[in-house]
Design a protein around this motif. Structure first.
Motif, PDB file in Angstrom:
ATOM      1  N   GLU A 383      47.981 -21.373  13.187  1.00 48.15           N
ATOM      2  CA  GLU A 383      48.805 -22.744  12.793  1.00 48.15           C
ATOM      3  C   GLU A 383      49.314 -22.302  11.680  1.00 48.15           C
ATOM      4  OE1 GLU A 383      49.886 -24.679  14.717  1.00 48.15           O
ATOM      5  OE2 GLU A 383      48.531 -24.104  16.569  1.00 48.15           O
ATOM      6  N   SER A 387      48.849 -29.876   9.040  1.00 44.68           N
ATOM      7  CA  SER A 387      48.543 -30.945   9.893  1.00 44.68           C
ATOM      8  C   SER A 387      48.183 -30.521  11.268  1.00 44.68           C
ATOM      9  CB  SER A 387      49.753 -31.863  10.050  1.00 44.68           C
ATOM     10  OG  SER A 387      50.773 -31.025  10.476  1.00 44.68           O
ATOM     11  N   ASP A 388      48.681 -29.560  11.677  1.00 40.29           N
ATOM     12  CA  ASP A 388      48.454 -28.888  13.151  1.00 40.29           C
ATOM     13  C   ASP A 388      46.874 -28.516  13.071  1.00 40.29           C
ATOM     14  OD1 ASP A 388      50.900 -29.937  14.129  1.00 40.29           O
ATOM     15  OD2 ASP A 388      51.693 -27.839  13.971  1.00 40.29           O
ATOM     16  N   ARG A 390      44.745 -29.180  11.107  1.00 42.03           N
ATOM     17  CA  ARG A 390      43.700 -30.378  10.958  1.00 42.03           C
ATOM     18  C   ARG A 390      43.360 -31.086  12.277  1.00 42.03           C
ATOM     19  NH1 ARG A 390      46.532 -33.346   7.759  1.00 42.03           N
ATOM     20  NH2 ARG A 390      46.126 -32.270   5.836  1.00 42.03           N
ATOM     21  N   THR A 391      44.307 -31.275  12.921  1.00 39.95           N
ATOM     22  CA  THR A 391      44.366 -31.781  14.435  1.00 39.95           C
ATOM     23  C   THR A 391      43.516 -31.049  15.114  1.00 39.95           C
ATOM     24  OG1 THR A 391      46.462 -32.749  14.145  1.00 39.95           O
ATOM     25  CG2 THR A 391      45.442 -32.682  16.387  1.00 39.95           C
ATOM     26  N   LEU A 392      43.758 -29.581  15.317  1.00 40.64           N
ATOM     27  CA  LEU A 392      42.799 -28.750  16.083  1.00 40.64           C
ATOM     28  C   LEU A 392      41.420 -28.868  15.449  1.00 40.64           C
ATOM     29  CD1 LEU A 392      45.170 -25.704  16.456  1.00 40.64           C
ATOM     30  CD2 LEU A 392      44.459 -27.318  18.278  1.00 40.64           C
ATOM     31  N   ALA A 394      39.769 -31.198  14.145  1.00 43.84           N
ATOM     32  CA  ALA A 394      39.314 -32.254  14.457  1.00 43.84           C
ATOM     33  C   ALA A 394      38.801 -32.428  15.679  1.00 43.84           C
ATOM     34  CB  ALA A 394      40.249 -33.498  14.143  1.00 43.84           C
ATOM     35  N   ARG A 395      39.614 -32.095  16.694  1.00 42.01           N
ATOM     36  CA  ARG A 395      39.129 -32.018  18.068  1.00 42.01           C
ATOM     37  C   ARG A 395      38.011 -30.798  18.290  1.00 42.01           C
ATOM     38  NH1 ARG A 395      37.946 -33.925  22.644  1.00 42.01           N
ATOM     39  NH2 ARG A 395      38.182 -32.434  24.672  1.00 42.01           N
ATOM     40  N   GLU A 398      34.750 -32.358  17.366  1.00 41.60           N
ATOM     41  CA  GLU A 398      34.405 -33.327  18.367  1.00 41.60           C
ATOM     42  C   GLU A 398      33.495 -32.460  19.799  1.00 41.60           C
ATOM     43  OE1 GLU A 398      37.670 -35.403  19.758  1.00 41.60           O
ATOM     44  OE2 GLU A 398      38.003 -36.531  17.814  1.00 41.60           O
ATOM     45  N   LEU A 410      37.254 -28.059   8.544  1.00 44.37           N
ATOM     46  CA  LEU A 410      38.011 -29.429   8.351  1.00 44.37           C
ATOM     47  C   LEU A 410      38.026 -29.897   7.227  1.00 44.37           C
ATOM     48  CD1 LEU A 410      39.530 -31.588  10.074  1.00 44.37           C
ATOM     49  CD2 LEU A 410      37.162 -32.387  10.829  1.00 44.37           C
ATOM     50  N   THR A 413      40.648 -28.596   4.753  1.00 41.20           N
ATOM     51  CA  THR A 413      42.021 -29.062   5.039  1.00 41.20           C
ATOM     52  C   THR A 413      42.352 -30.631   4.806  1.00 41.20           C
ATOM     53  OG1 THR A 413      41.679 -29.902   7.308  1.00 41.20           O
ATOM     54  CG2 THR A 413      42.205 -27.401   6.923  1.00 41.20           C
ATOM     55  N   GLU A 414      41.329 -31.464   4.401  1.00 43.86           N
ATOM     56  CA  GLU A 414      41.532 -32.807   4.077  1.00 43.86           C
ATOM     57  C   GLU A 414      41.593 -32.912   2.598  1.00 43.86           C
ATOM     58  OE1 GLU A 414      41.977 -35.181   5.895  1.00 43.86           O
ATOM     59  OE2 GLU A 414      40.956 -34.779   7.962  1.00 43.86           O
TER      60      GLU A 414
END
Length: 923
Positions: A383, A387-388, A390-392, A394-395, A398, A410, A413-414
């Motif tokens: 990526e 932002s992409d 970070r989204t990945l 985050a998933r 989980e 993660l 990236t924050e």
């Protein structure tokens, strides 16, 4: 005539009864071939005894003539064997056993030693070939198979006897007709017009074969021309492609071809006997690839995939053997069988050329294997948008909440505030991970180092780093996660390498005392600091010293090591800070006060150095070192009156022999010779056994050409301090200067008797003879000196340089062995290379000499002088600066030329580098 007959009358007399011919020569009878019948018997024992008695010989005694015929061991063996006898025998046996046991250990040790010596001289055959047997373990199977069979080699050494046979006449006639040619036709040929071909066609028609070869060759040429015409080239053969194809042809030897055939047979047997064994199919296909049979290799690997569809390695190997398009098809089939294989999906992604296609493959892989950390990492790495990613991530956390790597990724990236919340969630999800705690500490340090924040807030946040690491250790221990002390030190060093210095210090503070006994703390921490310094992690070493100094605040050596670390790797401010704490904790440590004052002086802060020395006087009222440092500080800065006052006060308060000597030397350097002599007179009364006082006194009188007074000072010193060679040398040189060489020799002879095996006195004796022109006496004196001081570097240097030029190398080799590579001898060898114009070798040996001098702590300044002299003639300015820097680091004070120049009044106050230049000029 009558007398003659009377003399020979015994010949006709009968022999005595006991006479035996030849008995006196040891003969007792013999037999010859001319004798018939048995040999004459020898004399009886009675006759021999009677003859020996007449000659005065004693009869031989048979040692067994008194032996009991019934018992060969003793006359008392036939007596009654009672209980007392049995007890006595037992006692004797016990004594024998005890004596034997005492000697048993020594005897066995001696036997083993003799056996070892025997085995060393004559080892067994198996010992002789033991190394060869061990070497057989490295022989590969191919090498073992290539060993030729053992043949009968003895026939090769035998000389073959040539045999000749009679040849029949038919053979000779046939050989004779071999070279003949027939010029006429055979009658049969004349009649029939030629030979008739038999009906079975046994003869070969060469014309038809030639025509067929031409046809085949023409077809090949047509094919080649057609290929070239279709490609648009003007020639039928591409020269570059042809040469490239020739380079790609693998020419294999017969042995390699044989190995391939043998391996092929083995692999065929393997895959037939066990078709479900995937490594066998992979190996067989690899072999065919190596042999250049790619079609057969692909066929084999395809069969392997059919036989072992659940093995991921065989599918990956099949993809490798095919081109890119076919490999994708193979991996698509593989996914149907082993869809949970991460390696298959990653290999498929690598085959894609563009980025979107790779992302598509990896996301398809995540749908099938959502719990693979590696797939998530590979997907995130592709990526380009934060932002992409970070989204990945985050998933990902989980789906895989136990993955520490994904949590940390993660958090990176924050933003700092959100990263703090992410790490808190990660800590709750994975409470046994120390990496998350360390990442939290580094995040707090990063937030605290924000330049926009106030100093108080920054300090509070930095303190939170320490508390976070302490809490980490407690929580990990609560969850039964026990990291060793070494592991924590490794984490601290990693934090320092990543720029998180405060986190490194916090880890050291929290874990440095783990698993260390109280009595071993100091040595363990010093060792840890040394290791950290060698590895280049200076902040870790500094943190270790800081913690150790809190536990041991009154250890002077620990403060000195911490100061040395700051001097080497820190800055003047940090060094002064450490030294200020050191003198506060250890006010009686003179060296720490002097170090701090010297650093202030070197930095140009002379008033600050004076203040430090004033405080040092208060803490150490009678300290000789502090008084002398204050005198040097004032003298170097031109404050002579202040230096004189300090020396006067020091003579009253401290009253040591060195202070009196420095006072006299100071007055001498200022030209106040009378004052210096007055001080020396008082000092000699107080310290009559201090030799340097007599030396300075005599040198002052000698500089005034007052030779009687100087002679009296030196001789008085020799009587008071007879074990000081320098005093004897000064007295001898004074006599030599006054033209009394005989007196100089006498003094040196007396000095050598008082101080045996002293190389300085022997070298001075040889110098006296050389300066007086007595070369033979000098050579003899040098030989005597080497006998008494066989390991003296100075004497061996004189011996080497006194030899003729051709034999100097040999003598230098002997000197190296005798002196065990003395620095002076190494420098002498360098001078020999210099004389032979071997400049690089000379430079290397000069460098070795000063390194050896530093290692052996023999600070001979002449070594640097010779090296600088060499570099002046053959080196560059860079080489000369290197010599000067090395001399400053070595700080020499001894030698044959260096002390005389360094202590010359004209050179007072000159630096080490300036004295080095003067020494090089003198040499």
């Amino acid at each position: 005539m009558a007398n003659r007959q009377n003399k020979l009358a015994f010949l006709s007399m009968p022999a005595p009864a006991s006479y035996v011919a030849g008995l006196g020569r040891g003969a007792s009878g013999f037999t010859t071939r001319s004798d018939i019948g048995p040999a004459r018997e020898g004399p009886s024992a009675e006759a021999i005894a009677e003859a020996q008695a007449k000659r005065g010989e004693e009869a031989e005694v048979d040692p067994e003539q008194f032996q009991d015929p019934d018992n060969e061991f003793g006359l008392f063996a036939g007596t009654t064997y009672e209980q007392d006898d049995e007890e006595a025998d037992k006692i004797y046996d016990e004594v024998d056993e005890a004596m034997d046991s005492r000697r048993k250990a020594r005897r066995e040790a001696r036997e083993q030693e003799e056996m070892a010596k025997h085995r060393a001289e004559r080892p067994k055959i198996q010992q002789q070939f033991a190394d060869l047997k061990r070497g057989l373990s490295a022989v590969t199977d191919n090498e073992w198979e290539s060993i030729p069979e053992v043949g009968n080699l003895t026939r090769k050494k035998r000389k073959v006897q040539e045999r000749t046979y009679a040849i029949p006449d038919s053979v000779l006639v046939g050989d004779r007709g071999k070279g003949e040619y027939e010029n006429a036709l055979d009658p049969t040929q004349q009649e029939t017009g030629g030979f008739q071909t038999p009906a079975d066609g046994g003869l070969t028609n060469l014309l038809e074969i030639g025509a067929a070869n031409e046809t085949v060759l023409g077809l090949k040429l047509d094919q080649a021309s057609a290929t070239s015409s279709s490609s648009g080239t003007s020639t039928s053969v591409d020269p570059r492609g042809y040469l490239t194809s020739l380079d790609s042809v693998a020419i294999k030897s017969n042995a390699e071809i044989g190995d391939i055939k043998r391996a092929r047979m083995l692999f065929e047997s393997l895959i037939k006997s066990n078709p479900k064994h995937a490594p066998g199919w992979i190996a067989a296909a690899t072999l065919e690839e190596h042999a250049g049979r790619m079609v057969h290799a692909r066929k084999l690997i395809k069969q392997g995939c059919e036989q072992c569809p659940k093995n991921e390695d065989i599918w990956i190997e099949a993809a490798r053997l095919h081109n890119n398009h076919d490999a994708k098809v193979v991996l698509a089939q593989a996914v149907q069988h082993v869809g949970q294989s991460v390696k298959i999906w990653l290999t498929a992604a690598d085959l894609e050329g563009d980025l979107p296609a790779r992302k598509r493959v990896l996301r398809k892989a995540l749908e099938n294997i959502p719990n693979s950390v590696r797939l998530w990492k590979e997907t995130v790495s592709l990526e380009t948008s934060v932002s992409d990613a970070r989204t990945l991530l985050a998933r990902a956390v989980e789906v895989i909440p136990m993955s520490v790597e994904l949590w940390l990724a993660l958090a990176r990236t924050e933003s700092p505030e959100k990263a703090k919340a992410v790490l808190n969630k990660a800590r709750k999800a994975v409470p046994t991970s120390h990496e998350i705690w360390i990442a939290a500490g580094r995040l707090l340090e990063q937030m605290a180092n924000d330049p926009e924040k106030a100093a108080d807030q920054r300090t509070k946040e930095l303190d939170m780093v320490d508390k976070t690491v302490e809490m980490a250790v407690q929580q990990l221990r609560k969850h039964q996660v026990l990291l060793t002390r070494e592991q924590w030190m490794t984490e601290a060093k990693n934090c320092e390498k990543q720029g998180s210095v405060r986190t490194c210090e916090a880890i050291v503070k929290a874990t440095i005392a783990m698993d260390v006994e109280e009595e071993d703390q100091l040595t363990t921490w010093e060792s840890d600091a040394d290791v950290a310094e060698k590895e280049g992690t200076i902040h870790t070493a500094r943190a270790i010293f800081a913690y150790a100094l809190k536990v041991f605040p009154d250890r002077k050596d620990l403060w000195e090591r911490a100061a040395s670390l700051e001097k080497t790797h820190g800055n003047p401010e940090s060094l002064d800070q450490v030294l200020a704490q050191a003198v506060e904790r250890c006010p009686q440590a003179e060296n720490l006060w002097l170090m701090r004052a010297k650093e202030k002086w070197l930095s140009g802060d002379v008033p600050g150095a004076r203040d430090i020395l004033d405080k040092a006087f208060v803490a150490n009222l009678r300290s000789e070192k502090i008084y002398l440092a204050a005198v040097k500080l004032e003298a170097e800065n031109g404050e002579m009156n202040a230096a004189r006052q300090i020396l006067a006060r020091a003579r009253e308060v401290s009253n040591t022999q060195r202070i009196w000597l420095k006072s006299a030397v100071f007055e001498r350097q200022q030209g106040q010779l009378d004052e210096a002599l007055t001080i020396l007179s008082t000092a000699i009364q107080n310290f009559p056994k201090f030799a340097k006082l007599y030396m300075v006194q005599g040198q002052i009188h000698q500089s005034r050409t007052q030779y009687p007074a100087a002679r009296g000072a030196f001789l008085t010193g020799c009587k008071a301090c007879p074990k000081e060679p320098a005093l004897w040398v000064l007295a001898s040189r004074l006599e030599e200067l006054d033209g009394k060489s005989i007196k100089a020799r006498s003094l040196l002879e007396k000095a050598r008797q008082t101080n045996p095996k002293n190389e300085m006195l022997w070298a001075e004796s040889v110098g006296v003879e050389e300066r007086s022109g007595a070369a033979a006496q000098a050579k003899a004196m040098l030989s005597r000196a080497l006998q008494e001081c066989p390991a003296s570097g100075i004497l061996w240097r004189m011996q080497v340089m006194s030899e003729p030029r051709p034999s100097r190398k040999t003598r230098a080799t002997d000197a190296m062995k005798k002196t065990e590579s003395h620095p002076v001898i190494i420098s002498t060898v360098a001078r020999l290379f210099w004389a032979e114009r071997k400049l690089e070798k000379a430079r290397q040996w000069f460098e070795r000499s000063v390194d050896a001098a530093v290692a052996q702590e023999t600070d001979d300044g002449d070594l640097w002088g010779w090296w600088l002299l060499f570099e002046r003639e053959h080196g560059t300015e860079e080489h000369r600066n290197a010599v000067r820097a090395s001399c400053v680091r070595g700080d020499p004070h001894h030698g044959q030329v260096w002390p005389a120049i360094a202590k010359d009044l004209a050179n007072t106050g000159k630096t080490t580098q300036e004295i080095l230049e003067l020494v090089a000029n003198a040499l």
